[in-house]
Scaffold this motif. Structure first.
Motif, short mmCIF file in Angstrom:
data_model
loop_
_atom_site.label_atom_id
_atom_site.label_comp_id
_atom_site.label_asym_id
_atom_site.label_seq_id
_atom_site.Cartn_x
_atom_site.Cartn_y
_atom_site.Cartn_z
N UNK A 30 0.87 -1.17 0.00
CA UNK A 30 0.00 0.00 0.00
C UNK A 30 0.90 1.22 0.00
N UNK A 31 0.54 2.22 -0.78
CA UNK A 31 1.37 3.42 -0.81
C UNK A 31 0.56 4.65 -0.40
N UNK A 32 1.26 5.56 0.29
CA UNK A 32 0.67 6.86 0.61
C UNK A 32 1.40 7.86 -0.26
N UNK A 33 0.66 8.58 -1.10
CA UNK A 33 1.32 9.61 -1.90
C UNK A 33 0.76 10.96 -1.54
N UNK A 205 -4.23 8.94 -1.24
CA UNK A 205 -3.66 10.26 -1.54
C UNK A 205 -3.89 11.16 -0.33
N UNK A 206 -2.81 11.76 0.13
CA UNK A 206 -2.86 12.56 1.34
C UNK A 206 -2.67 14.03 0.97
N UNK A 207 -3.58 14.89 1.48
CA UNK A 207 -3.42 16.33 1.25
C UNK A 207 -3.65 17.05 2.55
N UNK A 208 -2.69 17.87 2.94
CA UNK A 208 -2.74 18.65 4.19
C UNK A 208 -3.38 17.87 5.34
#
Lengths: 234, 303
Positions: A30-33, A205-208
């Motif tokens: 699993x990836x967090x981008x 997908x990670x944003x703020x």
């Protein structure tokens, strides 16, 4: 295998993570981008116990993790390959690997070392060299090797491609894929989204400090927002 | 002239042994916590008194134990109890302040030192105690040099401790963990190593070695008082800084240099009262020209 539920983290009362939830199933990559400062590294640091969580719940194989100190979490079968690798420069390659096997039985040491040297023959050549004399690529190999010495079933990797020549990046990712095929579960944080989406099964997908998108990599790769923000609009 | 110089070198080695043993405690704690444990000189003092208590107890038994056995018993007893004291001090006084500003830890260490001095004073009173002569002080004449069994014993025990410590730091897993903490503490828990456990071990080790120094010192200079740890602590601290604080071999080297300064000062200057002046001048000069000490870089340097 790993369940993260509504995780909040603050640095000096500024929220770095705002209610993040995700799961990692056994056998997955699993990836967090996300962009710089989105909170990717913070998540890994919180999972491994280097920063305390303000709120939320993390379970690993059914056990609550947040109440355990960092060194105990390693013994439960979860290892972090930290950002910047964190090699001990005043220890030799061999000593770095032996220290990572600190909690394990001595009888297994030789076999585990042989396994790591089988994956990274370069480390065997350099086993008596000081950690701070290694090149960036060798340091990354050693950092992964150390994590393997802990016999982790879940590997957390923070930017393994950072600062490496493309050919070395390819090698590291080939190893990660092979480890995964051999049964190791991987949670990967990567700035290089193209590479991450290629190797992983699922992505978030990670944003703020919040997760804004998630799904199988094949789908996310074609998602217009991902293409625009992380794949250079190609 | 030669025998006088040789004799003084021998005396300097004897005194330097004690400084080296105490300096190790300063340097090891600095190496992993970057904190000066200013109570360490007083921990040495307590170790000295504990050796005395054990020696007197063993001498008082109606068994007529041989001196060697009494020496060994006093050594083990005081090393063990002083190690426990060191661990307790770290647990109770330093650990709660680990995230606090550096100056809080320094002031606390000074406070712990005052506590140990005054606690000893309250229990035993101000009058000096005398260490029983366990080991023969009658000198052998070797080529114009007079050497006592005690001097030989001090040198051998010190050499043994220094070699064992060096092996421990270089060869054992605990030694690797200590070096790893001095290099990059935040990463160490990721190896499954409990940093607190390693810090406790370091305090136990440093305190036990100081207690060994206490017994040897008590045998060689047999007058004990509750404030004895202050001056010796300062000299050992200077030894650690001269050798390069955080560097284990540096502490050993610094100890012998300070031993030489103390013994040789009265040979050159009119009185031994100049010794503190010489020692601190040496420290100041060194800090100006080589701030990291003789053996260079700080922390548990790779050896």
């Amino acid at each position: 295998m790993l369940e993260v539920d509504n995780l909040w983290i603050s640095y000096d009362r500024i929220a770095a993570l705002r209610g993040v939830s995700f799961t990692v199933q056994k056998g997955e990559i699993v990836t967090l981008i996300g962009a710089n400062g989105a909170g990717k590294t913070t998540i890994l640091r919180a999972l491994s116990g280097l920063v305390p969580a303000a709120r939320g719940r993390v379970t690993f194989e059914g056990e609550d993790l947040l109440s355990l100190p960092a060194h105990v979490r390693v013994r439960r079968g979860m290892a972090l390959v930290p950002e910047g690798r964190g090699i001990f420069g005043n220890l030799t390659v061999l000593e770095n690997l032996r220290l990572a096997a600190y909690t394990r039985r001595r009888q297994d040491l030789e076999r585990d070392l042989a396994a790591v040297f089988g994956i990274f023959p370069r480390l065997e050549e350099r086993r008596h060299q000081w950690g701070n004399t290694l090149s960036g690529g060798e340091q990354q190999m050693l950092a992964v090797g150390r994590a393997l010495m802990t016999k982790a079933r879940l590997l957390l990797l923070d930017e393994p491609s950072m600062g490496l020549a493309p050919v070395l990046v390819q090698e590291i990712f080939r190893v990660l894929r092979r480890l995964n095929e051999a049964g190791t579960t991987i949670l990967l944080v990567e700035q290089n989204a193209r590479l991450a989406l290629e190797v992983a099964h699922r992505a978030y997908v990670l944003e703020t400090g919040q997760i804004t998108l998630s799904g199988p990599c094949d789908e996310l790769r074609h998602h217009p927002k991902v293409r625009e923000a992380y794949l250079g609009g190609a | 002239m030669f025998p006088i110089i040789a004799q003084n070198i021998l005396n300097a080695l004897q005194l330097g042994s004690v400084y080296a043993l105490i300096a190790l405690g300063y340097t090891m704690v600095y190496g992993i916590l970057t904190m000066i444990n200013f109570a360490h000189g007083d921990i040495f003092m307590v170790g000295c008194y504990l050796s005395l208590a054990a020696a007197l107890f063993l001498l008082g038994l109606p068994l007529h134990l041989p001196a060697g056995l009494i020496f060994l018993g006093a050594l083990l007893f005081s090393m063990l109890l002083t190690a426990i004291l060191g661990v307790a001090i770290e647990r109770l006084a330093y650990r709660p302040l680990r995230q606090a500003p550096r100056v809080s830890a320094v002031i606390t260490a000074l406070g712990v030192g005052l506590f140990l001095e005054n606690f000893t004073l309250a229990i035993l009173g101000p009058e000096p105690r005398h260490f029983p002569p366990l080991i023969a002080m009658t000198p052998w004449q070797v080529g114009g040099l007079s050497l006592t069994l005690l001097q030989l014993l001090i040198l051998i025990v010190t050499a043994l401790i220094l070699v064992l410590l060096d092996l421990l730091v270089r060869r054992t897993l605990m030694g690797m963990a200590m070096r790893a903490i001095s290099d990059n503490r935040p990463i160490v828990p990721l190896m499954g190593v409990s940093v607190d456990r390693v810090i406790s071990f370091t305090f136990a080790l440093g305190s036990a070695i100081a207690a060994a120094g206490g017994l040897l010192y008590g045998l060689a200079y047999p007058v004990l008082d509750p404030y004895m740890g202050i001056r010796i602590g300062w000299w050992a601290f200077i030894s650690a800084v001269v050798g390069g604080i955080g560097n284990i071999r540096g502490a050993m080297l610094g100890g012998f240099i300070l031993g030489a300064v103390e013994i040789l000062t009265p040979m050159v200057l009119p009185s031994s009262t100049y010794r503190d002046f010489v020692a601190f001048s040496l420290l100041l000069l060194l800090l100006v020209f080589k701030p990291t000490g003789l053996l260079g870089r700080p922390l548990f340097e790779r050896v």
